[in-house]
Design a protein around this motif. Structure first.
Motif: not given
Length: 267
Positions: A123-132
């Motif tokens: 979830m940390l990865m998914v939440a961070g990938h597109e926003t980053t």
């Protein structure tokens, strides 16, 4: 690029443009490909039932990527558990494992199993990938459109890092203009465009229109409210000349209550 950032900060896997090209034994995808595919196809995993994941080539690729990423993470969990924590192991994955250690748990805290650890880091990865990824893209575009700001950023970095070395975490407080550029990008193109809320009790808001006229709005208990983040970020009441890219506005005092790129997170 966002995948490389998440790979390093989230998993401690430092991936370069050329490295991680060889599929290791026991795997069918590299870690980089598994990470990138799962980030792009997370909605396929959420919306397509498991029995239908073999219907198309993309579905099968997504299924393989999720299986591969879970296999990589399981290996990493076992590897980290069997080794001593090093000073350079400061990624989120190691932090989760450390917090889940029996010695670090409080009296009534429940230990996470491997599946729950996988779910949290994913979830940390998914939440961070597109926003980053999107924020980096907008930042580079704005710097290209405003070459004077690009030059100011370049000169600032040269002053902070005159020897051209790679910055460390300790250098971050000194890279104030870099942070200002990114904050201004987040103000103009916030990753979170709306924040849903629910009124917990009967209340009233006093609002002021563009003409300076104040009026009271009644808000009954239980009504759904939405904070429109772009409207807040472009409100001239809080941001002078809001449609212009001005990183300098984040170098001095600025209204932190009028800056909500990731909901109510304080910066």
């Amino acid at each position: 690029m966002a995948s490389f950032v998440i790979g390093a900060a989230g998993f401690g896997r430092h991936i370069s443009w050329k490295d991680d090209a060889v599929i290791p034994p026991g795997h069918q995808l590299t870690f980089k490909d598994a990470l990138l595919t799962t980030s792009h196809d997370v909605f396929i995993k959420l919306l397509v039932p498991s029995w239908a994941m073999g219907f198309t080539k993309r579905f099968r690729r997504a299924r393989l990527a999720f299986d591969e990423l879970q296999r990589y993470l399981t290996e990493m969990i076992q590897e980290r558990k069997g080794s001593q924590l090093k000073e350079e192991d400061d990624d989120l994955f190691t932090g989760l494992l450390s917090a889940n250690n029996d010695d670090n748990l409080l009296k009534d805290e429940v230990k996470l199993n491997d599946s729950e650890l996988f779910g949290n880091i994913f979830m940390l990865m998914v939440a961070g990938h597109e926003t980053t990824g999107h924020s980096l893209a907008f930042a580079f575009a704005l710097l290209a459109l405003y070459p004077d700001k690009q030059e100011a950023l370049y000169q600032h970095i040269k002053r902070v890092l005159p020897d051209g070395r790679i910055p460390t975490y300790d250098d971050m407080p000194s890279l104030s203009y870099s942070s200002a550029v990114y904050n201004e990008t987040l103000r103009m193109f916030p990753p979170v465009h709306s924040v849903p809320k629910l009124s917990a009790e009967n209340t009233t808001f006093t609002i002021t229109d563009l003409n300076g006229t104040k009026r009271i709005v009644s808000v009954p208990q239980g009504i759904a409210l939405t904070l429109a983040v772009p409207a807040l970020h472009y409100n001239p009441k809080y941001w002078e000349d809001p449609h212009t890219f001005k990183p300098e506005r984040f170098l001095g005092d600025w209204n932190r209550d009028a800056f909500l790129p990731f909901s109510g997170e304080r910066v």
